[in-house]
Design a protein around this motif. Sequence first.
Motif, mmCIF file in Angstrom:
data_model
loop_
_atom_site.group_PDB
_atom_site.id
_atom_site.type_symbol
_atom_site.label_atom_id
_atom_site.label_comp_id
_atom_site.label_asym_id
_atom_site.label_seq_id
_atom_site.Cartn_x
_atom_site.Cartn_y
_atom_site.Cartn_z
ATOM 1 N N ASP A 1 0.873 -1.219 0.285
ATOM 2 C CA ASP A 1 0.115 -0.221 0.054
ATOM 3 C C ASP A 1 1.148 1.107 0.292
ATOM 4 O O ASP A 1 1.955 1.283 0.750
ATOM 5 C CB ASP A 1 -0.458 0.066 1.275
ATOM 6 C CG ASP A 1 -1.901 0.843 1.496
ATOM 7 O OD1 ASP A 1 -2.678 1.920 -0.355
ATOM 8 O OD2 ASP A 1 -2.840 1.469 2.032
ATOM 9 N N LEU B 1 0.257 4.095 0.590
ATOM 10 C CA LEU B 1 -0.623 4.408 1.345
ATOM 11 C C LEU B 1 0.786 4.848 3.163
ATOM 12 O O LEU B 1 0.645 5.658 4.190
ATOM 13 C CB LEU B 1 -1.639 5.261 2.162
ATOM 14 C CG LEU B 1 -2.386 5.525 1.418
ATOM 15 C CD1 LEU B 1 -4.245 5.566 0.804
ATOM 16 C CD2 LEU B 1 -2.886 7.402 0.935
ATOM 17 N N ASP B 2 1.105 3.611 3.057
ATOM 18 C CA ASP B 2 1.997 3.323 3.876
ATOM 19 C C ASP B 2 3.583 4.534 4.032
ATOM 20 O O ASP B 2 3.872 4.756 4.942
ATOM 21 C CB ASP B 2 3.159 1.628 3.710
ATOM 22 C CG ASP B 2 2.154 1.123 3.874
ATOM 23 O OD1 ASP B 2 0.867 1.318 4.986
ATOM 24 O OD2 ASP B 2 1.786 -0.415 3.908
ATOM 25 N N TRP B 3 3.639 4.917 3.060
ATOM 26 C CA TRP B 3 4.461 5.606 2.964
ATOM 27 C C TRP B 3 4.324 6.982 3.501
ATOM 28 O O TRP B 3 4.997 8.062 4.347
ATOM 29 C CB TRP B 3 5.181 6.219 1.297
ATOM 30 C CG TRP B 3 6.611 7.586 1.384
ATOM 31 C CD1 TRP B 3 7.412 6.975 1.467
ATOM 32 C CD2 TRP B 3 6.279 8.424 0.854
ATOM 33 N NE1 TRP B 3 8.040 8.355 1.470
ATOM 34 C CE2 TRP B 3 7.175 8.439 0.987
ATOM 35 C CE3 TRP B 3 4.661 9.170 0.117
ATOM 36 C CZ2 TRP B 3 7.445 10.633 1.123
ATOM 37 C CZ3 TRP B 3 5.346 10.721 0.351
ATOM 38 C CH2 TRP B 3 6.597 11.483 0.125
ATOM 39 N N HIS B 4 2.628 7.637 3.298
ATOM 40 C CA HIS B 4 2.283 9.094 3.854
ATOM 41 C C HIS B 4 2.197 8.511 5.583
ATOM 42 O O HIS B 4 2.657 9.360 5.993
ATOM 43 C CB HIS B 4 0.831 8.973 2.895
ATOM 44 C CG HIS B 4 0.489 10.508 3.420
ATOM 45 N ND1 HIS B 4 0.892 11.568 3.553
ATOM 46 C CD2 HIS B 4 -0.838 10.223 4.568
ATOM 47 C CE1 HIS B 4 0.187 12.546 3.814
ATOM 48 N NE2 HIS B 4 -0.981 11.685 4.689
ATOM 49 N N ARG B 5 1.974 7.402 6.091
ATOM 50 C CA ARG B 5 1.610 6.933 6.798
ATOM 51 C C ARG B 5 3.203 7.030 7.329
ATOM 52 O O ARG B 5 3.090 6.223 8.759
ATOM 53 C CB ARG B 5 0.532 5.675 7.352
ATOM 54 C CG ARG B 5 -0.695 6.081 6.561
ATOM 55 C CD ARG B 5 -1.608 4.788 6.726
ATOM 56 N NE ARG B 5 -3.058 4.845 6.712
ATOM 57 C CZ ARG B 5 -3.235 3.625 5.135
ATOM 58 N NH1 ARG B 5 -2.248 3.183 5.259
ATOM 59 N NH2 ARG B 5 -4.503 4.171 4.529
ATOM 60 N N GLU B 6 3.895 7.683 7.260
ATOM 61 C CA GLU B 6 5.500 6.875 8.038
ATOM 62 C C GLU B 6 5.707 5.211 8.111
ATOM 63 O O GLU B 6 6.543 4.744 9.200
ATOM 64 C CB GLU B 6 5.761 8.170 8.755
ATOM 65 C CG GLU B 6 5.702 9.323 8.631
ATOM 66 C CD GLU B 6 5.861 9.944 9.342
ATOM 67 O OE1 GLU B 6 6.308 9.890 9.890
ATOM 68 O OE2 GLU B 6 5.573 11.265 9.651
ATOM 69 N N ARG B 7 5.282 4.820 7.489
ATOM 70 C CA ARG B 7 5.359 3.323 7.837
ATOM 71 C C ARG B 7 6.362 2.101 6.431
ATOM 72 O O ARG B 7 6.778 1.362 6.628
ATOM 73 C CB ARG B 7 4.415 1.732 7.988
ATOM 74 C CG ARG B 7 3.341 1.982 9.004
ATOM 75 C CD ARG B 7 1.949 1.299 8.905
ATOM 76 N NE ARG B 7 0.350 2.297 9.307
ATOM 77 C CZ ARG B 7 -0.374 2.461 9.597
ATOM 78 N NH1 ARG B 7 -0.613 1.025 7.777
ATOM 79 N NH2 ARG B 7 -1.482 2.372 9.562
#
Length: 130
Positions: A2, A4-10
Motif C-alpha cells: 500500500d 499510503l504506508d509511505w504517507h503514514r510513515e510506515r
Amino acid sequence: MDLLDWHRERLSSRRLAVLIKHLPRDSALNRDLHGEAADWSVTDHLLAAAVDHLAAANWMFASVNSEEGDQPEPPVPVPRPGDGAQDADADGEGDGDGNAGPATDTQAAGTAEGADPQAPSPAELARFFA
C-alpha cells in the motif's frame, strides 16, 4: 503493498525508491516513461541489427550478381521502438523534422525505402567486393 504506508510513515522513502527503481521492464511506470522502448532489451536491439546487416549483405550480393535491369529492391530495416515518427514522415503525415531517432546502419548505407540517390551501383559493389 500500500503506497499510503509511505504517507503514514510506515514505509521509508529509501525503501519506496528502491521498489520503484527495481520495477520490472514491462511495468506500467516503465512503459509510461519509456514507451515502446521499455519492451526492447539489448538482445532485441542486437538481433534486429543482425537481421538488418544480413538483409543488406544479401541485397548487395544479389545486386552484384544480377543483370543491370533486374535489380532487387533494397531491404527494409526491422522497425524499432520510436520509429513510428519516421514511418509517418515517409507517408507525409509526420511533423517534418525527420528526427525520429538514430538511423540504423542499413539506413545510413542508403538501403531503406527511398534510397539515397548516391547509393552504389552494382558495378561499384562488384569492384569493391572483387
